[in-house]
Scaffold this motif. Structure first.
Motif, PDB file in Angstrom:
ATOM      1  N   VAL A 237       0.589  -0.991  -0.478  1.00 46.28           N
ATOM      2  CA  VAL A 237       0.099  -0.390  -0.138  1.00 46.28           C
ATOM      3  C   VAL A 237       0.723   1.005  -0.283  1.00 46.28           C
ATOM      4  N   THR A 238       0.409   1.890  -1.030  1.00 42.70           N
ATOM      5  CA  THR A 238       1.049   4.196  -0.583  1.00 42.70           C
ATOM      6  C   THR A 238       0.074   4.606   0.507  1.00 42.70           C
ATOM      7  N   VAL A 239       1.155   5.044   0.905  1.00 45.87           N
ATOM      8  CA  VAL A 239       0.604   6.182   2.214  1.00 45.87           C
ATOM      9  C   VAL A 239       0.661   7.316   1.637  1.00 45.87           C
ATOM     10  N   LEU A 240      -0.506   8.125   1.917  1.00 46.38           N
ATOM     11  CA  LEU A 240      -0.248   9.680   1.308  1.00 46.38           C
ATOM     12  C   LEU A 240      -0.771  10.026   2.797  1.00 46.38           C
ATOM     13  N   ALA A 241      -0.088  11.064   3.231  1.00 47.81           N
ATOM     14  CA  ALA A 241      -0.834  11.846   4.868  1.00 47.81           C
ATOM     15  C   ALA A 241      -0.312  13.113   4.554  1.00 47.81           C
ATOM     16  N   HIS A 242      -1.835  14.144   4.400  1.00 46.33           N
ATOM     17  CA  HIS A 242      -1.843  15.796   5.300  1.00 46.33           C
ATOM     18  C   HIS A 242      -1.384  15.961   5.846  1.00 46.33           C
TER      19      HIS A 242
END
Length: 344
Positions: A237-242
């Motif tokens: 999984v690719t994790v994108l964080a604000h």
């Protein structure tokens, strides 16, 4: 003798309801096609009356709906005329050719739309659609900071009231914060009110940033342990964080950016499996545009964003509520801070 056939009233009512539902579904079928991957078919008939009414009201009142990325899919993809993050909504609001703007978002966004469109009627469907960040600081707090740090420019996140913006030198969003900070050409700034956003920006620039201890109640709940568990449960999984997430969460992610930047990343990189560490509806809205991507959803909801519904958007247009007003003296100074941001 003429025999009169009498139809029981409940039969007429049921026939009317069935006919109305069928007509509503037919009228809104094209809209449902946009969101069928994220809204079950069984739920859609509950939306059709409000959708038909809103479409008619928008035409009659020359109104547009601005919707933030955190709105429900039936609002974001089916009712909104302009969508985006805080920066996009601020920019696009200036070009709106309408008499009425309905802000499907939270109160500070409606105030920003009013600042940039002072001659237009701006409506917020629920006055209680607030923001933990906006509530974390007051105009008096900003004045005290000026006394404590004389001569230090104050950069204020758009997630603040107009009164706080009026006490600031310039505004920023999560998408342009670094550019705004560096545009001032100074070695030290105060950045309000999001402590984590300020810390994350400080890690990207040589400018020293003085922070305020305000947090987003959605993003502050994410932890590095959450990301490690997601990676274990969903390999690859690719994790994108604000950037409103704590710095240690951003450090564990593969990418950090505003809601617009996260959406752009998914469209550009097309990761097979992705998780967005932000408000839950964001994943639904991006998933509509990218059916080839699998979205893992750690569902942290913003209770304020979820106060906006099709029903109260309809009521806002029908009853002209709730009209956003800003005192002229505050509006003039707050508008200047927003316009300085837009110039960057």
């Amino acid at each position: 003798m003429l025999k009169v056939s009498i139809c029981p009233i409940y039969t007429l009512i049921e026939h009317y309801r069935e006919t109305e539902m069928t007509d509503g579904l037919a009228r809104s079928s094209a809209l449902y096609d946009r969101v069928r991957r994220v809204i079950p078919a069984i739920e859609w008939p509950a939306f059709t009356d409000d959708i038909d009414a809103i479409l008619d009201l928008k035409r009659r009142r020359n109104a547009v709906i601005l919707a933030h990325n955190y709105q429900r899919p039936e609002i974001f993809h089916c009712m909104a005329d302009i969508v985006g993050d805080s920066l996009a909504l601020a920019r696009k609001a200036m070009a709106v050719e309408a008499d009425v703007i309905v802000l499907a978002g939270v109160h500070f966004m409606a105030e920003t739309a009013k600042l940039l469109n002072p001659e237009k009627t701006v409506l917020i469907p629920d006055l209680n659609a607030g923001c933990s960040l906006a509530d974390s600081i007051t105009a008096a707090d900003v004045r005290l900071l000026r006394q404590r740090y004389p001569g230090i420019p104050i950069v204020t996140y758009v997630n603040t009231s107009a009164a706080v913006k009026a006490e600031s030198d310039i505004c920023c969003t999560s998408g342009n914060a670094k550019a705004v900070v560096e545009s001032l050409g100074v070695s030290r700034v105060i950045m309000l009110p999001d402590e984590y956003l300020a810390q994350n920006i400080a890690a990207q620039t040589d400018v020293q940033i003085i922070t305020w201890k305000g947090h987003c109640e959605v993003h502050e709940r994410f932890t590095p342990a959450d990301i490690r568990q997601l990676r274990e449960d969903h390999p690859g999984v690719t994790v994108l964080a604000h950037p409103e997430c704590p710095p240690e969460v951003v450090a564990e992610a593969d990418f950090s950016g505003s809601t617009a930047a996260m959406s752009d990343y998914v469209g550009r990189q097309k990761p097979p499996r992705v998780v967005l560490m932000t408000e839950c509806s964001m994943s639904d809205n991006v998933a509509v545009e990218h059916p080839e991507v699998e979205f893992i959803r750690p569902c942290n909801l913003c209770p304020h964003m979820k106060r906006i519904t099709l029903a109260n958007i309809r009521t806002a247009l029908e009853q002209n509520r709730h009209v956003v007003t800003i005192e002229p003296e505050i509006a003039g100074r707050a508008r200047l801070a927003v316009e300085r941001m837009l110039a960057v």
